[in-house]
Design an enzyme around this catalytic site. Structure first.
Site, PDB file in Angstrom:
ATOM      1  N   CYS A 116     -81.671 -54.507 -58.326  1.00 49.14           N
ATOM      2  CA  CYS A 116     -83.076 -54.347 -58.737  1.00 49.14           C
ATOM      3  C   CYS A 116     -83.672 -53.008 -58.318  1.00 49.14           C
ATOM      4  O   CYS A 116     -84.711 -52.597 -58.836  1.00 49.14           O
ATOM      5  CB  CYS A 116     -83.918 -55.480 -58.178  1.00 49.14           C
ATOM      6  SG  CYS A 116     -83.253 -57.091 -58.557  1.00 49.14           S
ATOM      7  N   HIS A 256     -91.146 -53.761 -57.855  1.00 52.46           N
ATOM      8  CA  HIS A 256     -90.166 -54.583 -58.563  1.00 52.46           C
ATOM      9  C   HIS A 256     -90.777 -55.954 -58.818  1.00 52.46           C
ATOM     10  O   HIS A 256     -91.405 -56.543 -57.944  1.00 52.46           O
ATOM     11  CB  HIS A 256     -88.893 -54.690 -57.711  1.00 52.46           C
ATOM     12  CG  HIS A 256     -87.939 -55.707 -58.245  1.00 52.46           C
ATOM     13  ND1 HIS A 256     -87.564 -55.740 -59.568  1.00 52.46           N
ATOM     14  CD2 HIS A 256     -87.289 -56.752 -57.643  1.00 52.46           C
ATOM     15  CE1 HIS A 256     -86.729 -56.739 -59.756  1.00 52.46           C
ATOM     16  NE2 HIS A 256     -86.550 -57.372 -58.614  1.00 52.46           N
ATOM     17  N   ASN A 286     -87.783 -61.757 -63.721  1.00 49.77           N
ATOM     18  CA  ASN A 286     -87.120 -60.682 -62.974  1.00 49.77           C
ATOM     19  C   ASN A 286     -86.052 -60.044 -63.868  1.00 49.77           C
ATOM     20  O   ASN A 286     -85.020 -60.658 -64.140  1.00 49.77           O
ATOM     21  CB  ASN A 286     -86.499 -61.281 -61.713  1.00 49.77           C
ATOM     22  CG  ASN A 286     -85.798 -60.255 -60.844  1.00 49.77           C
ATOM     23  OD1 ASN A 286     -85.576 -59.123 -61.249  1.00 49.77           O
ATOM     24  ND2 ASN A 286     -85.441 -60.660 -59.639  1.00 49.77           N
TER      25      ASN A 286
HETATM   26  O1  UT7 Z   1     -84.769 -59.382 -57.443  1.00 53.75           O
HETATM   27  C1  UT7 Z   1     -84.638 -59.311 -56.069  1.00 53.75           C
HETATM   28  C2  UT7 Z   1     -84.040 -60.457 -55.480  1.00 53.75           C
HETATM   29  N1  UT7 Z   1     -84.646 -61.746 -55.684  1.00 53.75           N
HETATM   30  C3  UT7 Z   1     -85.788 -62.107 -55.133  1.00 53.75           C
HETATM   31  O2  UT7 Z   1     -86.554 -61.308 -54.643  1.00 53.75           O
HETATM   32  C4  UT7 Z   1     -86.103 -63.568 -55.070  1.00 53.75           C
HETATM   33  C5  UT7 Z   1     -86.555 -63.949 -53.690  1.00 53.75           C
HETATM   34  N2  UT7 Z   1     -86.811 -65.363 -53.507  1.00 53.75           N
HETATM   35  C6  UT7 Z   1     -87.799 -66.027 -54.158  1.00 53.75           C
HETATM   36  O3  UT7 Z   1     -88.480 -65.478 -54.986  1.00 53.75           O
HETATM   37  C7  UT7 Z   1     -88.057 -67.458 -53.769  1.00 53.75           C
HETATM   38  O4  UT7 Z   1     -87.353 -67.750 -52.582  1.00 53.75           O
HETATM   39  C8  UT7 Z   1     -87.635 -68.459 -54.869  1.00 53.75           C
HETATM   40  C9  UT7 Z   1     -88.608 -68.378 -56.041  1.00 53.75           C
HETATM   41  C10 UT7 Z   1     -86.227 -68.199 -55.333  1.00 53.75           C
HETATM   42  C11 UT7 Z   1     -87.715 -69.889 -54.308  1.00 53.75           C
HETATM   43  O5  UT7 Z   1     -89.015 -70.159 -53.816  1.00 53.75           O
HETATM   44  P1  UT7 Z   1     -89.202 -70.803 -52.366  1.00 53.75           P
HETATM   45  O6  UT7 Z   1     -90.636 -71.035 -52.203  1.00 53.75           O
HETATM   46  O7  UT7 Z   1     -88.526 -69.893 -51.380  1.00 53.75           O
HETATM   47  O8  UT7 Z   1     -88.462 -72.168 -52.523  1.00 53.75           O
HETATM   48  P2  UT7 Z   1     -87.211 -72.719 -51.697  1.00 53.75           P
HETATM   49  O9  UT7 Z   1     -85.966 -72.008 -52.084  1.00 53.75           O
HETATM   50  O10 UT7 Z   1     -87.586 -72.776 -50.268  1.00 53.75           O
HETATM   51  O11 UT7 Z   1     -87.125 -74.192 -52.264  1.00 53.75           O
HETATM   52  C12 UT7 Z   1     -88.188 -75.123 -52.064  1.00 53.75           C
HETATM   53  C13 UT7 Z   1     -87.871 -76.393 -52.834  1.00 53.75           C
HETATM   54  C14 UT7 Z   1     -86.457 -76.906 -52.576  1.00 53.75           C
HETATM   55  O12 UT7 Z   1     -86.501 -78.310 -52.535  1.00 53.75           O
HETATM   56  P3  UT7 Z   1     -86.520 -79.089 -51.117  1.00 53.75           P
HETATM   57  O13 UT7 Z   1     -85.263 -78.656 -50.418  1.00 53.75           O
HETATM   58  O14 UT7 Z   1     -87.764 -78.605 -50.412  1.00 53.75           O
HETATM   59  O15 UT7 Z   1     -86.565 -80.511 -51.535  1.00 53.75           O
HETATM   60  C15 UT7 Z   1     -85.699 -76.461 -53.811  1.00 53.75           C
HETATM   61  O16 UT7 Z   1     -84.592 -77.297 -54.076  1.00 53.75           O
HETATM   62  O17 UT7 Z   1     -87.953 -76.153 -54.242  1.00 53.75           O
HETATM   63  C16 UT7 Z   1     -86.753 -76.607 -54.877  1.00 53.75           C
HETATM   64  N3  UT7 Z   1     -86.495 -75.779 -56.039  1.00 53.75           N
HETATM   65  C17 UT7 Z   1     -87.021 -76.042 -57.264  1.00 53.75           C
HETATM   66  N4  UT7 Z   1     -87.813 -77.041 -57.683  1.00 53.75           N
HETATM   67  C18 UT7 Z   1     -88.181 -77.021 -58.990  1.00 53.75           C
HETATM   68  C19 UT7 Z   1     -85.754 -74.641 -56.134  1.00 53.75           C
HETATM   69  N5  UT7 Z   1     -85.783 -74.154 -57.388  1.00 53.75           N
HETATM   70  C20 UT7 Z   1     -86.566 -75.021 -58.109  1.00 53.75           C
HETATM   71  C21 UT7 Z   1     -86.977 -75.063 -59.457  1.00 53.75           C
HETATM   72  N6  UT7 Z   1     -87.788 -76.070 -59.833  1.00 53.75           N
HETATM   73  N7  UT7 Z   1     -86.598 -74.119 -60.355  1.00 53.75           N
END
Ligand code: UT7
Length: 329
Positions: A116, A256, A286
């Protein structure tokens, strides 16, 4: 502040025709919903490449628009620097495919893989080529067709990405316009937090790689998020220091576009209000290396950047890589 050597003389962008909304994921069996995606990422829709749309076709379209904007013909391009992690073919470089498509017959063409942060790396390489006299006119493209290398069954990643390309022409600076500072960093010890575990030369290719998902992008989202916030803050500080500017001197920040929460945290750290920050993650998702140059082209087109504007670009991505560029327009 240094005298600028290279300036952005023209930009262009191209995205696939098809727009996919958040609601469509549930329709294809992914356990997610519009509310989760919007709240956690700020994404509402993204463009997805369809039949006949490739990284080469999108990049060539963006490049043609950028060349027209800069008043440059394909024959005048000395170098093509292509930032991507989703080339149409693993060999040869994506840049040579674009070269052939646009007829830039005199150019040296090569890829930069900094995920990215790729466009920021690409601009910095282009500035170096111009500074040494190796090139006078450089085409820098950031583009991806990530939807072809993501796991459409993995809700942790498939809702995040989109396709598109942004192109920029860099030329020798005139009238004090151009790159005032750039800052590049990487940390390879964190590579496995965001990577494609198989499909490269480390292992023989097997059919299992497709079924176990290891051929596709895998990400530890929460860890990546923390590093992204920290690294973007570092990139903001270092570029301002290098340019001997303060946040008040910046007219627009183009970060980004991965997640609105990362963008807001970066703005807060930089002490810049969100009305001075360009956001289009809601419409594109993204697009990795495509994200900053697509946003730049939009910002020039809709008047958010005008003559004399000082713009800070800040990126973070797989590698990890991060960095920033400050440029005057
Ligand atoms: O391009 C450069 C690199 N990439 C990034 O910069 C991305 C960086 N990371 C992020 O943007 C965020 O961490 C995400 C958007 C990927 C995830 O958001 P989060 O608030 O960090 O969520 P999490 O990974 O902590 O997951 C929270 C919950 C989990 O469920 P439990 O374990 O709490 O029951 C996940 O399984 O959300 C669940 N989850 C979803 N639920 C519905 C993960 N993906 C999804 C989804 N829909 N698509």
């Amino acid at each position: 502040m240094k005298r600028p050597i290279a300036m952005i003389a023209g930009t262009g962008r191209a995205v696939p025709k098809r727009v996919m909304t958040n609601d469509e994921f549930a329709a294809i069996g992914i356990d997610t919903n519009d509310e989760w995606i919007r709240e956690r990422t700020g994404i509402k829709s993204r463009h997805v490449a369809g039949p006949g749309e490739t990284l080469t076709s999108l990049s060539a379209e963006a490049a043609r628009i950028a060349m027209t904007a800069a008043g440059v013909t394909p024959g005048e391009i000395d170098s093509i620097v292509m930032a991507t992690v989703s080339p149409d073919h693993l060999l040869p470089a994506a840049a040579v495919e674009v070269q052939a498509a646009i007829g830039a017959t005199r150019a040296a063409a090569f890829d930069v893989d900094a995920a990215c942060t790729g466009w920021i790396y690409g601009v910095t390489v282009a500035e170096g080529l111009i500074a040494t006299g190796t090139a006078e006119t450089v085409l820098v493209i950031g583009g991806e067709v990530l939807t072809r290398i993501m796991d459409w069954k993995d809700r942790n990643t498939c809702v995040l990405f989109g396709d598109g390309a942004g192109a920029t022409i860099l030329k020798k600076s005139t009238k004090g316009r151009g790159v005032l500072a750039s800052y590049l960093r990487s940390d390879g010890t964190l590579a496995k937090l965001l990577w494609r575990p198989s499909g490269g030369g480390a292992k023989t290719v097997t059919a299992d790689m497709l079924t176990d998902g290891s051929f596709f992008i895998q990400m530890q989202g929460r860890d990546v998020f923390k590093h992204a916030v920290r690294s973007m803050a570092d990139a903001v500080d270092r570029a301002l220091d290098a340019a001997k500017l303060s946040a008040d001197d910046i007219d627009l920040v183009i970060p980004h576009q991965a997640n609105i929460r990362i963008i807001e945290a970066t703005a807060k750290h930089a002490n810049v209000s969100m009305d001075k920050v360009y956001v289009n993650v809601d419409r594109y998702g993204n697009t990795s290396a495509g994200s900053i140059p697509i946003a730049l082209d939009e910002a020039l087109g809709n008047g958010r950047i005008t003559e004399g504007s000082t713009v800070m670009f800040v990126g973070f991505g797989a590698g990890f890589t991060w960095g920033s560029v400050i440029a005057r327009f």
